[in-house]
Design a protein around this motif. Structure first.
Motif, PDB file in Angstrom:
ATOM      1  N   ALA A  72       6.912-119.522 -28.760  1.00 51.32           N
ATOM      2  CA  ALA A  72       6.649-118.576 -27.671  1.00 51.32           C
ATOM      3  C   ALA A  72       5.661-119.166 -26.666  1.00 51.32           C
ATOM      4  CB  ALA A  72       6.123-117.262 -28.225  1.00 51.32           C
ATOM      5  N   GLU A  73       4.634-119.836 -27.174  1.00 44.81           N
ATOM      6  CA  GLU A  73       3.655-120.450 -26.279  1.00 44.81           C
ATOM      7  C   GLU A  73       4.279-121.581 -25.465  1.00 44.81           C
ATOM      8  OE1 GLU A  73      -0.856-122.371 -26.442  1.00 44.81           O
ATOM      9  OE2 GLU A  73       0.246-122.001 -28.310  1.00 44.81           O
ATOM     10  N   LYS A  74       5.056-122.414 -26.125  1.00 45.22           N
ATOM     11  CA  LYS A  74       5.681-123.560 -25.456  1.00 45.22           C
ATOM     12  C   LYS A  74       6.688-123.119 -24.398  1.00 45.22           C
ATOM     13  CE  LYS A  74       8.518-127.645 -26.372  1.00 45.22           C
ATOM     14  NZ  LYS A  74       9.273-128.413 -27.411  1.00 45.22           N
ATOM     15  N   GLU A  75       7.502-122.101 -24.727  1.00 45.93           N
ATOM     16  CA  GLU A  75       8.586-121.673 -23.845  1.00 45.93           C
ATOM     17  C   GLU A  75       8.198-120.493 -22.948  1.00 45.93           C
ATOM     18  OE1 GLU A  75      11.395-123.322 -23.582  1.00 45.93           O
ATOM     19  OE2 GLU A  75      10.760-124.739 -25.147  1.00 45.93           O
ATOM     20  N   HIS A  76       6.927-120.097 -23.019  1.00 49.19           N
ATOM     21  CA  HIS A  76       6.413-118.988 -22.194  1.00 49.19           C
ATOM     22  C   HIS A  76       7.174-117.674 -22.461  1.00 49.19           C
ATOM     23  CE1 HIS A  76       4.088-122.023 -20.096  1.00 49.19           C
ATOM     24  NE2 HIS A  76       5.199-122.685 -19.862  1.00 49.19           N
ATOM     25  N   VAL A  77       7.400-117.419 -23.743  1.00 51.48           N
ATOM     26  CA  VAL A  77       8.031-116.161 -24.152  1.00 51.48           C
ATOM     27  C   VAL A  77       6.927-115.141 -24.419  1.00 51.48           C
ATOM     28  CG1 VAL A  77       9.511-115.020 -25.848  1.00 51.48           C
ATOM     29  CG2 VAL A  77       9.946-117.403 -25.218  1.00 51.48           C
ATOM     30  N   PRO A  78       6.964-113.987 -23.769  1.00 50.11           N
ATOM     31  CA  PRO A  78       5.897-113.001 -23.990  1.00 50.11           C
ATOM     32  C   PRO A  78       6.017-112.325 -25.354  1.00 50.11           C
ATOM     33  CG  PRO A  78       7.572-112.112 -22.512  1.00 50.11           C
ATOM     34  CD  PRO A  78       7.943-113.539 -22.760  1.00 50.11           C
ATOM     35  N   ILE A  79       5.010-112.524 -26.197  1.00 47.09           N
ATOM     36  CA  ILE A  79       4.915-111.790 -27.457  1.00 47.09           C
ATOM     37  C   ILE A  79       3.556-111.103 -27.482  1.00 47.09           C
ATOM     38  CG2 ILE A  79       6.480-113.329 -28.707  1.00 47.09           C
ATOM     39  CD1 ILE A  79       4.018-114.608 -30.031  1.00 47.09           C
ATOM     40  N   MET A  80       3.409-110.119 -28.355  1.00 42.81           N
ATOM     41  CA  MET A  80       2.150-109.379 -28.414  1.00 42.81           C
ATOM     42  C   MET A  80       0.986-110.276 -28.813  1.00 42.81           C
ATOM     43  SD  MET A  80       2.780-105.610 -30.093  1.00 42.81           S
ATOM     44  CE  MET A  80       1.216-104.906 -29.570  1.00 42.81           C
ATOM     45  N   GLU A  81      -0.165-110.019 -28.214  1.00 43.06           N
ATOM     46  CA  GLU A  81      -1.375-110.717 -28.620  1.00 43.06           C
ATOM     47  C   GLU A  81      -1.765-110.275 -30.027  1.00 43.06           C
ATOM     48  OE1 GLU A  81      -4.519-110.765 -25.724  1.00 43.06           O
ATOM     49  OE2 GLU A  81      -3.090-110.585 -24.071  1.00 43.06           O
ATOM     50  N   GLN A  82      -2.412-111.178 -30.768  1.00 40.86           N
ATOM     51  CA  GLN A  82      -2.650-110.943 -32.193  1.00 40.86           C
ATOM     52  C   GLN A  82      -3.500-109.700 -32.472  1.00 40.86           C
ATOM     53  OE1 GLN A  82      -1.064-112.362 -34.701  1.00 40.86           O
ATOM     54  NE2 GLN A  82       0.046-113.462 -33.105  1.00 40.86           N
ATOM     55  N   THR A  83      -4.562-109.487 -31.690  1.00 37.54           N
ATOM     56  CA  THR A  83      -5.393-108.311 -31.961  1.00 37.54           C
ATOM     57  C   THR A  83      -4.602-107.027 -31.719  1.00 37.54           C
ATOM     58  OG1 THR A  83      -6.267-108.510 -29.702  1.00 37.54           O
ATOM     59  CG2 THR A  83      -7.603-109.416 -31.491  1.00 37.54           C
ATOM     60  N   ALA A  84      -3.746-107.029 -30.701  1.00 38.46           N
ATOM     61  CA  ALA A  84      -2.969-105.831 -30.381  1.00 38.46           C
ATOM     62  C   ALA A  84      -1.919-105.544 -31.439  1.00 38.46           C
ATOM     63  CB  ALA A  84      -2.313-105.980 -29.011  1.00 38.46           C
ATOM     64  N   SER A 111       2.533-116.203 -41.986  1.00 33.98           N
ATOM     65  CA  SER A 111       3.513-117.066 -42.643  1.00 33.98           C
ATOM     66  C   SER A 111       3.883-118.246 -41.751  1.00 33.98           C
ATOM     67  CB  SER A 111       4.778-116.262 -42.984  1.00 33.98           C
ATOM     68  OG  SER A 111       5.493-115.961 -41.793  1.00 33.98           O
ATOM     69  N   GLU A 112       4.488-119.254 -42.354  1.00 35.26           N
ATOM     70  CA  GLU A 112       4.908-120.434 -41.610  1.00 35.26           C
ATOM     71  C   GLU A 112       5.910-120.058 -40.527  1.00 35.26           C
ATOM     72  OE1 GLU A 112       5.261-124.162 -40.147  1.00 35.26           O
ATOM     73  OE2 GLU A 112       3.759-123.411 -41.561  1.00 35.26           O
ATOM     74  N   LEU A 113       6.819-119.136 -40.839  1.00 36.44           N
ATOM     75  CA  LEU A 113       7.809-118.714 -39.840  1.00 36.44           C
ATOM     76  C   LEU A 113       7.135-118.061 -38.648  1.00 36.44           C
ATOM     77  CD1 LEU A 113      10.753-118.361 -38.951  1.00 36.44           C
ATOM     78  CD2 LEU A 113      10.754-116.160 -40.159  1.00 36.44           C
ATOM     79  N   PHE A 114       6.181-117.187 -38.896  1.00 27.79           N
ATOM     80  CA  PHE A 114       5.480-116.527 -37.797  1.00 27.79           C
ATOM     81  C   PHE A 114       4.717-117.546 -36.950  1.00 27.79           C
ATOM     82  CE2 PHE A 114       5.387-112.399 -40.402  1.00 27.79           C
ATOM     83  CZ  PHE A 114       6.554-111.960 -39.799  1.00 27.79           C
ATOM     84  N   ARG A 115       4.104-118.525 -37.594  1.00 31.57           N
ATOM     85  CA  ARG A 115       3.373-119.547 -36.834  1.00 31.57           C
ATOM     86  C   ARG A 115       4.338-120.388 -35.992  1.00 31.57           C
ATOM     87  NH1 ARG A 115       0.682-120.069 -41.753  1.00 31.57           N
ATOM     88  NH2 ARG A 115       1.519-122.155 -42.121  1.00 31.57           N
ATOM     89  N   GLN A 116       5.508-120.664 -36.547  1.00 30.43           N
ATOM     90  CA  GLN A 116       6.525-121.391 -35.776  1.00 30.43           C
ATOM     91  C   GLN A 116       6.947-120.585 -34.546  1.00 30.43           C
ATOM     92  OE1 GLN A 116       9.890-122.404 -38.244  1.00 30.43           O
ATOM     93  NE2 GLN A 116       8.650-123.613 -39.668  1.00 30.43           N
TER      94      GLN A 116
END
Length: 211
Positions: free
Chosen positions: A27-39, A17-22
């Protein structure tokens, strides 16, 4: 080869969804650790099969995984713990934007100090650990008694960038965490109360099924 396979699998994943992509961009810009997509896709599939009614998450960050779980499991309730006030506030904003306030409860504070409140909101069918790597064993021991029969505990980052496979970790700042994660993995695999498998997706996902 593994890198190519990861890219191939990610190319097959459904468009989010658009929200998830946002959230992913933030997370990438601010270096927030979130789960990798395959995991996260592997964990979500396990959760769909398990179909838990209530989930405890240790480590909210900006609420990405909590919202992904809520999206994959439309009937599930999620209790999630976040120590950082700024991250908790960001998570609240995203959860409100997603319209999931009634299904996701954020507890702000140190997960090792919120046992009473977490117990009041339990028991839980699934527990997801994705917080301070050096505290995984404490989180597991503290909250596993709140797991219902046939419950599962999911632990992310258990391969810790591959450092767990090294005899001697050259990077000094990761040495202690790698040692603790190795200890945690041995603890999981030898636990009499759980059957654990470690899946080499993302940064490593451990799935521990209650015996």
């Amino acid at each position: 080869m593994d890198h190519l396979i990861d890219h191939y699998i990610e190319s097959l994943l459904p468009r989010r969804s658009e929200l998830f992509r946002q959230m992913e961009k933030f997370a990438e810009k601010e270096h927030v650790p979130i789960m990798e997509q395959t995991a996260i896709e592997v964990m979500l599939q396990f959760l769909r099969i398990q179909n838990p009614a209530k989930i405890l998450e240790v480590g909210t960050a900006i609420g990405y995984s909590a919202l992904r779980m809520a999206d994959a499991l439309p009937e599930a309730e999620i209790v999630t713990i976040e120590k950082d006030p700024a991250r908790a506030e960001q998570a609240r904003n995203y959860i409100e934007a997603a319209g999931k306030v009634d299904r996701i409860t954020i507890l702000e504070g140190d997960a090792l100090e919120l046992g009473e409140r977490v117990t009041e909101l339990g028991p839980y069918d699934a527990i997801f650990i994705d917080a301070a790597k050096g505290q995984y064993m404490k989180f597991f021991n503290m909250y596993s008694p709140l797991l219902r029969e046939r419950g599962c505990i999911y632990s992310d980052n258990v391969l810790f960038r591959g450092y767990v496979a090294e005899e001697e970790v050259n990077q000094r700042r990761f040495r202690s965490l790698a040692r603790k994660m190795k200890e945690f993995n041995r603890f999981l695999m030898g636990h009499d109360g759980y059957i654990t498998t470690i899946i080499p997706v993302g940064d490593g996902l451990a799935v521990s099924k209650k015996r």
